[in-house]
Design a protein around this motif. Sequence first.
Motif, short mmCIF file in Angstrom:
data_model
loop_
_atom_site.label_atom_id
_atom_site.label_comp_id
_atom_site.label_asym_id
_atom_site.label_seq_id
_atom_site.Cartn_x
_atom_site.Cartn_y
_atom_site.Cartn_z
N THR A 110 0.83 -1.20 0.00
CA THR A 110 0.00 0.00 0.00
C THR A 110 0.87 1.25 0.00
OG1 THR A 110 -1.77 -1.15 1.18
CG2 THR A 110 -1.78 1.26 1.27
N LEU A 111 1.95 1.24 0.79
CA LEU A 111 2.83 2.41 0.85
C LEU A 111 3.53 2.66 -0.48
CD1 LEU A 111 4.65 2.65 4.29
CD2 LEU A 111 2.79 4.03 3.37
N TRP A 112 3.93 1.60 -1.16
CA TRP A 112 4.57 1.77 -2.47
C TRP A 112 3.62 2.51 -3.41
CZ3 TRP A 112 3.76 0.78 -7.60
CH2 TRP A 112 4.86 0.88 -8.45
N LEU A 113 2.37 2.10 -3.41
CA LEU A 113 1.37 2.73 -4.28
C LEU A 113 1.08 4.16 -3.82
CD1 LEU A 113 -0.87 -0.41 -4.61
CD2 LEU A 113 0.19 0.78 -6.54
N ALA A 114 0.96 4.36 -2.51
CA ALA A 114 0.66 5.70 -1.99
C ALA A 114 1.77 6.68 -2.34
CB ALA A 114 0.45 5.65 -0.48
N ARG A 115 3.02 6.22 -2.28
CA ARG A 115 4.15 7.10 -2.55
C ARG A 115 4.23 7.54 -4.01
NH1 ARG A 115 7.71 3.48 1.50
NH2 ARG A 115 7.72 4.90 3.29
N GLN A 116 3.53 6.85 -4.88
CA GLN A 116 3.51 7.26 -6.29
C GLN A 116 2.75 8.57 -6.47
OE1 GLN A 116 5.59 5.24 -8.05
NE2 GLN A 116 5.63 4.23 -6.03
N PHE A 117 1.99 8.97 -5.43
CA PHE A 117 1.21 10.20 -5.51
C PHE A 117 1.85 11.36 -4.75
CE2 PHE A 117 -1.76 6.75 -6.34
CZ PHE A 117 -2.39 7.20 -7.48
N HIS A 118 3.05 11.16 -4.20
CA HIS A 118 3.76 12.26 -3.56
C HIS A 118 3.85 13.46 -4.50
CE1 HIS A 118 6.17 10.06 -0.17
NE2 HIS A 118 5.03 10.55 0.27
N GLY A 119 3.50 14.63 -4.01
CA GLY A 119 3.61 15.85 -4.80
C GLY A 119 2.34 16.24 -5.53
N ILE A 120 1.36 15.34 -5.59
CA ILE A 120 0.09 15.68 -6.25
C ILE A 120 -0.61 16.77 -5.42
CG2 ILE A 120 -2.18 14.82 -6.94
CD1 ILE A 120 0.09 13.79 -8.68
N PRO A 121 -1.11 17.83 -6.08
CA PRO A 121 -1.73 18.94 -5.33
C PRO A 121 -2.93 18.51 -4.49
CG PRO A 121 -1.30 19.58 -7.61
CD PRO A 121 -1.04 18.10 -7.53
N TYR A 122 -3.03 19.13 -3.32
CA TYR A 122 -4.22 18.97 -2.49
C TYR A 122 -5.31 19.91 -3.02
CZ TYR A 122 -7.53 19.47 1.34
OH TYR A 122 -8.69 19.51 2.09
N VAL A 123 -6.46 19.33 -3.34
CA VAL A 123 -7.63 20.11 -3.77
C VAL A 123 -8.87 19.48 -3.15
CG1 VAL A 123 -9.01 20.93 -5.71
CG2 VAL A 123 -6.52 20.75 -5.96
N ALA A 124 -9.67 20.29 -2.50
CA ALA A 124 -10.90 19.79 -1.88
C ALA A 124 -12.06 19.75 -2.87
CB ALA A 124 -11.26 20.67 -0.69
N HIS A 125 -13.06 18.96 -2.56
CA HIS A 125 -14.34 18.92 -3.28
C HIS A 125 -14.20 18.46 -4.73
CE1 HIS A 125 -15.69 21.04 0.24
NE2 HIS A 125 -15.00 22.12 -0.06
N THR A 126 -13.23 17.59 -5.02
CA THR A 126 -13.06 17.15 -6.41
C THR A 126 -14.15 16.19 -6.87
OG1 THR A 126 -11.58 15.37 -5.71
CG2 THR A 126 -10.56 17.45 -6.35
N LEU A 127 -14.95 15.67 -5.95
CA LEU A 127 -16.04 14.78 -6.34
C LEU A 127 -17.32 15.56 -6.67
CD1 LEU A 127 -15.64 11.84 -3.77
CD2 LEU A 127 -14.52 12.18 -5.99
N GLU A 128 -17.34 16.85 -6.34
CA GLU A 128 -18.56 17.64 -6.50
C GLU A 128 -18.54 18.39 -7.84
OE1 GLU A 128 -20.34 16.69 -4.03
OE2 GLU A 128 -18.58 15.90 -3.00
N VAL A 129 -18.45 17.68 -8.94
CA VAL A 129 -18.28 18.32 -10.24
C VAL A 129 -19.45 18.09 -11.18
CG1 VAL A 129 -15.77 18.34 -10.14
CG2 VAL A 129 -16.95 16.33 -11.07
#
Length: 278
Positions: A44-63
């Motif tokens: 799980t950590l290997w996969l999670a670390r692939q997203f290091h640096g991706i911007p934090y943005v709230a409410h991305t499901l409310e589109v």
Amino acid sequence: MRRYIIAIIGLMMSLALSAQVTYTRADSLTICKLLKQAPQQASTLWLARQFHGIPYVAHTLEVNNQEQLVVNTRELDCTTLVETVTALTLCVKQEKRQWTDYLDMLRTLRYRQGVLNGYTSRLHYFTDWILDKQQMEFVEEIQQPNPPFTAVQRIDVDFMSQHPQYYKALKANPALVPVIRQQEQALTGKTFRYIPKHEVKNTKLMRQTIKDGDIIAITCNKKGLEIAHLGFAVWQKDGLHLLNASQLHHKVVTEPMTLRQYLQKHKTHTGIRIIRIK
């Protein structure tokens, strides 16, 4: 002929699945690349670390005006990071490496019993998510031993129904608010053991209890809410850290300060619940 018919049915199902999904080409490329490149024993950590640096943005499901399965790997909040990584983890564990496999898994995780049936079928409170996914045997909440699980959280949630103006779908459709309220009432009164923040230490017991890659749900005493933040457990030499989509750092990071230090800086944080992906 039979193989041809099966192939056609499979194609039609894939097209129907994709029609209910909001995503960009970049999102599908990211997921397909990870599914292809992840080692069979990828953690799980290997996969999670692939997203290091991706911007934090709230409410991305409310589109969307109507509820659809949203895939967004370009912008993440704490919940969508956990869902994205958990879906990838389960796909890799089950040797399901296709785009449609991921869509099916993400839908299964995000919605009650895996069925997308409008906004209220999404699991909005994380306790609800834990209970539903535990029933489906995807995760297990760890609540022993005692210590360190010395405290009990009694759930008392009503934030969404009391503040519908903060939610696009509820603001547009007030008829959904009573449904959300019923879901809140079903959760209220349930109790769960957790580790209070003063017990979050760098000890042998804690290292035996919490594993790298466990989902950490930070409990809180904010009125109407039960969980303040989510992330993944990362053990380092100085103690337990949190890999998370950080509002503070504006991106996905492994928090430099220990989780103990992080919790102490937030007065409303009371401790942590631990969820393990099966």
